[in-house]
Design an enzyme around this catalytic site. Structure first.
Site, PDB file in Angstrom:
ATOM      1  N   HIS A  34      40.894  26.035  36.633  1.00  0.00           N
ATOM      2  CA  HIS A  34      41.344  26.190  38.020  1.00  0.00           C
ATOM      3  C   HIS A  34      40.334  25.605  39.017  1.00  0.00           C
ATOM      4  CE1 HIS A  34      44.823  27.747  39.882  1.00  0.00           C
ATOM      5  NE2 HIS A  34      44.437  28.970  40.170  1.00  0.00           N
ATOM      6  N   TYR A  84      34.088  32.034  37.517  1.00  0.00           N
ATOM      7  CA  TYR A  84      35.160  31.039  37.490  1.00  0.00           C
ATOM      8  C   TYR A  84      34.658  29.598  37.447  1.00  0.00           C
ATOM      9  CZ  TYR A  84      37.802  35.126  38.924  1.00  0.00           C
ATOM     10  OH  TYR A  84      38.359  36.376  38.979  1.00  0.00           O
ATOM     11  N   ASN A  98      44.449  31.611  46.067  1.00  0.00           N
ATOM     12  CA  ASN A  98      45.697  31.865  46.787  1.00  0.00           C
ATOM     13  C   ASN A  98      45.502  32.109  48.283  1.00  0.00           C
ATOM     14  OD1 ASN A  98      44.554  34.377  46.546  1.00  0.00           O
ATOM     15  ND2 ASN A  98      46.360  35.383  45.689  1.00  0.00           N
ATOM     16  N   PHE A 150      39.467  33.243  47.362  1.00  0.00           N
ATOM     17  CA  PHE A 150      40.160  32.994  46.107  1.00  0.00           C
ATOM     18  C   PHE A 150      41.274  31.987  46.349  1.00  0.00           C
ATOM     19  CE2 PHE A 150      37.875  36.770  44.822  1.00  0.00           C
ATOM     20  CZ  PHE A 150      37.442  36.366  43.566  1.00  0.00           C
TER      21      PHE A 150
END
Length: 184
Positions: A19, A14, A62, A60
């Site tokens: 993000h 990522y 969330n 992560f």
């Protein structure tokens, strides 16, 4: 004590995704201040100075609120001294916005932080990433080459604004940001 948190997802997979712009801002800020993230918990990494903490959750996105809540409780930080840096699809690439309050605007990391802190009164620096057709795929993809210069510029400006914020009030920081807004 000010707590500045940059949001992102952990891992090399990522690292270059939209993000993770919150991480990018924090990494540049730490570099400019010659600091390294030398403290670690189960949920994140951070660097503590006498007047501020720079932090990156390693959960992560969330679940970002778990780490924020952990630091707030451990260091007895008032949520009025908390600022979150994260990506926002409601702004174009190259844009940024500083807000004192509001909803999460669909950003799940911010939503979890609001839930854990039990308030929407959280300062935030939003970095525009534009909007894609499939939100999940879009935020987990890298920027297009044509956007690289814009995103680099806004990340640089965000880090500079945060350096200013570390030794000034939030109101003064907003005034400076708004005065420079058209220059980014």
């Amino acid at each position: 004590m000010k707590l500045i948190v940059g949001l992102g997802n952990p891992g090399e997979k990522y690292a270059k995704t939209k993000h993770n712009v919150g991480y990018w801002v924090l990494d540049l800020l730490a570099e400019k201040l010659a600091l390294s993230f030398d403290q670690k918990t189960e949920n994140g990494i951070y660097v503590k100075q006498p007047d501020f903490i720079l932090a990156k959750p390693t959960t992560f996105m969330n679940k970002s609120g778990d780490f924020v809540e952990e630091l707030i409780k451990f260091y007895k930080i008032n949520t009025q001294d908390l600022m979150i840096i994260y990506d926002d699809m409601n702004f174009e690439v190259g844009q940024a916005a500083i807000k004192t309050t509001g909803s999460a605007g669909g950003q799940r990391g911010m939503a979890h932080i609001i839930e854990k802190c039990k308030t929407k009164e959280i300062k935030r620096l939003k970095i525009g990433i534009s909007r894609g057709e499939n939100a999940k795929e879009y935020v987990l993809s890298p920027f297009l080459p044509k956007d690289n210069a814009k995103i680099k510029l806004v990340i640089e400006e965000a880090a500079n604004i945060l350096i200013f914020y570390l030794s000034n009030s939030f109101i003064t920081t907003i005034e400076k940001f708004n005065a420079n807004k058209n220059k980014v």
